[in-house]
Design a protein around this motif. Structure first.
Motif, PDB file in Angstrom:
ATOM      1  N   GLN A 165     -27.438-136.373   1.685  1.00 33.69           N
ATOM      2  CA  GLN A 165     -27.705-135.008   1.233  1.00 33.69           C
ATOM      3  C   GLN A 165     -27.219-134.788  -0.194  1.00 33.69           C
ATOM      4  N   GLN A 166     -26.067-135.330  -0.515  1.00 37.15           N
ATOM      5  CA  GLN A 166     -25.536-135.166  -1.879  1.00 37.15           C
ATOM      6  C   GLN A 166     -26.467-135.795  -2.914  1.00 37.15           C
ATOM      7  N   ASN A 167     -27.185-136.832  -2.493  1.00 35.67           N
ATOM      8  CA  ASN A 167     -28.074-137.531  -3.415  1.00 35.67           C
ATOM      9  C   ASN A 167     -29.544-137.177  -3.200  1.00 35.67           C
ATOM     10  N   HIS A 168     -29.781-136.139  -2.393  1.00 41.23           N
ATOM     11  CA  HIS A 168     -31.133-135.622  -2.163  1.00 41.23           C
ATOM     12  C   HIS A 168     -32.069-136.711  -1.628  1.00 41.23           C
ATOM     13  N   GLU A 169     -31.553-137.508  -0.700  1.00 43.39           N
ATOM     14  CA  GLU A 169     -32.326-138.583  -0.103  1.00 43.39           C
ATOM     15  C   GLU A 169     -32.554-138.307   1.386  1.00 43.39           C
ATOM     16  N   THR A 170     -33.637-138.843   1.900  1.00 47.60           N
ATOM     17  CA  THR A 170     -33.952-138.797   3.325  1.00 47.60           C
ATOM     18  C   THR A 170     -34.128-140.225   3.819  1.00 47.60           C
ATOM     19  N   ALA A 171     -33.634-140.480   5.025  1.00 42.60           N
ATOM     20  CA  ALA A 171     -33.740-141.821   5.598  1.00 42.60           C
ATOM     21  C   ALA A 171     -34.345-141.748   6.984  1.00 42.60           C
ATOM     22  N   THR A 172     -34.809-142.895   7.464  1.00 40.62           N
ATOM     23  CA  THR A 172     -35.231-143.031   8.856  1.00 40.62           C
ATOM     24  C   THR A 172     -34.053-143.540   9.664  1.00 40.62           C
ATOM     25  N   HIS A 173     -33.818-142.898  10.805  1.00 45.38           N
ATOM     26  CA  HIS A 173     -32.709-143.277  11.668  1.00 45.38           C
ATOM     27  C   HIS A 173     -33.294-143.825  12.964  1.00 45.38           C
ATOM     28  N   PHE A 174     -33.183-145.152  13.151  1.00 42.63           N
ATOM     29  CA  PHE A 174     -33.675-145.805  14.354  1.00 42.63           C
ATOM     30  C   PHE A 174     -32.590-145.694  15.417  1.00 42.63           C
ATOM     31  N   GLU A 192     -31.283-132.062  11.882  1.00 47.38           N
ATOM     32  CA  GLU A 192     -31.249-130.804  11.127  1.00 47.38           C
ATOM     33  C   GLU A 192     -31.112-131.050   9.626  1.00 47.38           C
ATOM     34  N   SER A 193     -30.611-132.213   9.239  1.00 54.46           N
ATOM     35  CA  SER A 193     -30.516-132.514   7.809  1.00 54.46           C
ATOM     36  C   SER A 193     -31.844-132.976   7.234  1.00 54.46           C
ATOM     37  N   GLY A 194     -32.858-133.125   8.095  1.00 55.14           N
ATOM     38  CA  GLY A 194     -34.162-133.570   7.636  1.00 55.14           C
ATOM     39  C   GLY A 194     -34.400-135.052   7.826  1.00 55.14           C
ATOM     40  N   GLY A 195     -33.465-135.745   8.495  1.00 57.78           N
ATOM     41  CA  GLY A 195     -33.655-137.164   8.740  1.00 57.78           C
ATOM     42  C   GLY A 195     -34.826-137.425   9.668  1.00 57.78           C
ATOM     43  N   ASP A 196     -35.506-138.543   9.460  1.00 57.06           N
ATOM     44  CA  ASP A 196     -36.633-138.937  10.300  1.00 57.06           C
ATOM     45  C   ASP A 196     -36.104-139.752  11.478  1.00 57.06           C
ATOM     46  N   ILE A 197     -36.445-139.330  12.699  1.00 57.42           N
ATOM     47  CA  ILE A 197     -35.932-139.977  13.898  1.00 57.42           C
ATOM     48  C   ILE A 197     -36.974-140.955  14.429  1.00 57.42           C
ATOM     49  N   ALA A 198     -36.558-142.202  14.639  1.00 59.07           N
ATOM     50  CA  ALA A 198     -37.413-143.235  15.220  1.00 59.07           C
ATOM     51  C   ALA A 198     -36.666-143.886  16.374  1.00 59.07           C
ATOM     52  N   ALA A 199     -37.382-144.657  17.192  1.00 52.77           N
ATOM     53  CA  ALA A 199     -36.802-145.245  18.402  1.00 52.77           C
ATOM     54  C   ALA A 199     -36.240-146.633  18.121  1.00 52.77           C
ATOM     55  N   ILE A 234     -42.873-136.200  18.828  1.00 54.19           N
ATOM     56  CA  ILE A 234     -43.079-137.479  19.509  1.00 54.19           C
ATOM     57  C   ILE A 234     -42.943-138.588  18.476  1.00 54.19           C
ATOM     58  N   PRO A 235     -41.991-139.507  18.661  1.00 50.97           N
ATOM     59  CA  PRO A 235     -41.768-140.528  17.631  1.00 50.97           C
ATOM     60  C   PRO A 235     -42.994-141.394  17.416  1.00 50.97           C
ATOM     61  N   ARG A 236     -43.221-141.756  16.176  1.00 49.73           N
ATOM     62  CA  ARG A 236     -44.360-142.583  15.803  1.00 49.73           C
ATOM     63  C   ARG A 236     -43.946-144.038  15.593  1.00 49.73           C
ATOM     64  N   PHE A 237     -42.676-144.266  15.263  1.00 53.29           N
ATOM     65  CA  PHE A 237     -42.227-145.608  14.897  1.00 53.29           C
ATOM     66  C   PHE A 237     -41.057-146.058  15.762  1.00 53.29           C
ATOM     67  N   TRP A 238     -40.932-147.374  15.898  1.00 53.78           N
ATOM     68  CA  TRP A 238     -39.773-147.952  16.544  1.00 53.78           C
ATOM     69  C   TRP A 238     -39.407-149.235  15.817  1.00 53.78           C
ATOM     70  N   ARG A 239     -38.166-149.660  16.014  1.00 54.67           N
ATOM     71  CA  ARG A 239     -37.704-150.948  15.478  1.00 54.67           C
ATOM     72  C   ARG A 239     -37.100-151.744  16.626  1.00 54.67           C
ATOM     73  N   PRO A 240     -37.590-152.962  16.860  1.00 56.90           N
ATOM     74  CA  PRO A 240     -37.034-153.776  17.945  1.00 56.90           C
ATOM     75  C   PRO A 240     -35.631-154.258  17.605  1.00 56.90           C
ATOM     76  N   PRO A 241     -34.675-154.131  18.517  1.00 54.36           N
ATOM     77  CA  PRO A 241     -33.333-154.681  18.272  1.00 54.36           C
ATOM     78  C   PRO A 241     -33.410-156.167  17.954  1.00 54.36           C
ATOM     79  N   TYR A 242     -32.621-156.582  16.978  1.00 52.73           N
ATOM     80  CA  TYR A 242     -32.589-157.965  16.509  1.00 52.73           C
ATOM     81  C   TYR A 242     -33.942-158.402  15.916  1.00 52.73           C
ATOM     82  N   GLY A 243     -34.865-157.471  15.752  1.00 46.94           N
ATOM     83  CA  GLY A 243     -36.207-157.825  15.291  1.00 46.94           C
ATOM     84  C   GLY A 243     -36.998-158.601  16.325  1.00 46.94           C
TER      85      GLY A 243
END
Length: 443
Positions: A165-174, A192-199, A234-243
């Protein structure tokens, strides 16, 4: 045309706030854009206001009602919603889920497939073995740094959020499902901070070692909890653990839940900071090398919000991102061409109301049941139809005074009144509304 996505039942949260920002970068992307939204400054927005939520009254995040009904640990494959299982069975019967054998592994060791199975072959295409499926996202666009963090929410999440937030950035949180249950305040702060939520699955297993029903539970419960904790997104993206993914796991994610896979092209190994597997200096040197190098392709770096040290590693590298001329952007926004959820652009924009299809190609007829339980919308005795599945995905009744289609019996004046309800519109319905609005004003 996208396959059927079968989701979820309603365990509640607060409705979303109206959009206050728009950060979209158009890129060439191998996946088709499945959602269509009007630009915020489009004149038609004056006629068709977006609804503030998806029509469901969600329980507060962290309350007993919110968490009830969800697994507390590894999901039991014998206790999955019938709708999910029916959709999986239908996809298997239709040949949409490849018959790839399960892998095996011991903790900390890459999964191994049975003898004679080539993990890099086209039948398997294991992401663990760096096989790049054309529908997976591995690289950011040139000049872009795709920002994302795995394994949250956790106690050190607030430190990361404050820095972003201090740097006006948004991230995806898996995010991991059991971590959302354990740290609801950190989850809410992220959203609430505007972060993008993914699975990031329910309990972080090696996904290719699981059978189909186990994969279903890991993805389904995580997506359902995210939906019920974000006002219906409804989440659109996911990241597999360990890839760890392959054609079978990838297909279940996409065909049943509409999840697209995001991987990475560089790895900090910051998850091993606590075990001595790497150091802050090593990570910083790696980031300096990557960030001072070529900007094609763009960077997607595997990073975590799992410890104070991993968060600090990103904070220390951030000045290098900016000084080397990279454009930092949430990786889901890059991969989704500005749309980070299946039914909403981001955490600040409104959710598509139930019964209004997100896809461009179909406007389903009929009104979903008023029940908040998906079991009342999809019969467990037969695979659901696409129309029924998409209505189930919305999980609420159509907003009062609105409908799913313009009936042929409506007069232009009646249809124009229908179009003036607060909602989000598919392209087909919007064009119909524009037509009847003009007709209703015709002398």
């Amino acid at each position: 045309m996208f396959p059927a996505f079968l989701l979820f039942f309603s365990l509640p949260f607060a409705s979303a706030v109206p959009a206050t920002r728009d950060h979209v970068h158009n890129i060439n992307h191998p996946l088709p854009a499945t959602s269509w939204y009007l630009p915020r400054d489009h004149p038609a927005n004056d006629l068709f206001k977006r609804a503030p939520g998806d029509g469901v009254n969600y329980a507060p995040v962290g309350s007993p009602t919110w968490s009830s009904g969800f697994p507390q640990s590894t999901p039991d494959p014998n206790k999955l919603p019938a709708e999910w299982v029916n959709a999986l069975n239908a996809a298997v019967a239709a040949g949409k889920i490849p018959n790839v054998p399960q892998s095996t592994n011991t903790p900390g060791v890459n999964p191994v497939y049975p003898q004679g199975v080539n993990p890099n072959g086209p039948e398997v295409c294991s992401a663990t073995y760096k096989c790049r499926h054309p529908e997976d996202i591995w690289d950011a666009p040139p000049n872009y740094f795709g920002t994302g963090f795995d394994d949250g929410p956790l106690p050190d999440t607030p430190k990361l959020l404050q820095f972003l937030q201090q740097n006006h950035e948004t991230a995806t949180h898996f995010m991991i499902g059991v971590n959302i249950l354990a740290y609801p305040q950190q989850f809410s702060a992220t959203f609430e901070s505007g972060g993008d939520i993914a699975a990031h699955t329910w309990t972080h297993p090696y996904m290719t070692t699981l059978n189909n029903l186990e994969v279903l539970g890991q993805l389904g419960w995580t997506s359902a909890l995210i939906k019920n904790s974000t006002g219906g997104r409804i989440p659109r993206f996911w990241r597999p653990p360990y890839g760890d993914s392959d054609n079978r796991v990838r297909a279940i994610a996409k065909e049943i839940f509409g999840l697209e896979t995001i991987l990475w092209n560089q790895d900090t190994r910051d998850w091993s900071l606590l075990t001595g597997g790497t150091t802050q200096a090593t990570i910083h040197n790696s980031m300096q090398q990557w960030l001072s190098g070529p900007k094609t392709p763009g960077l997607i770096v595997l990073e975590h919000e799992s410890s104070d040290q991993s968060v600090q590693a990103f904070m220390d590298a951030y000045p290098l991102i900016k000084s080397n001329g990279w454009n930092a952007m949430s990786v889901a926004q890059l991969a989704g061409n500005g749309t980070t959820y299946r039914n909403a652009k981001d955490s600040m924009s409104s959710v598509t109301p139930a019964g209004i299809l997100v896809d461009d190609d179909i406007v389903p007829s009929g009104t979903p049941s008023s029940s908040s339980s998906s079991s009342s919308l999809v019969p467990s005795s037969a695979p659901p139809s696409r129309s029924t599945v998409m209505q189930t995905l919305g999980q609420s009744q159509t907003p009062t005074g609105s409908g799913n289609s313009l009936a042929a019996t409506n007069t232009p004046t009646e249809s124009a009144a229908l179009c003036n309800t607060d909602t989000t519109w598919s392209r087909t319905l919007l064009l119909a509304c524009l037509t009847v609005t003009v007709l209703s004003a015709w002398p």
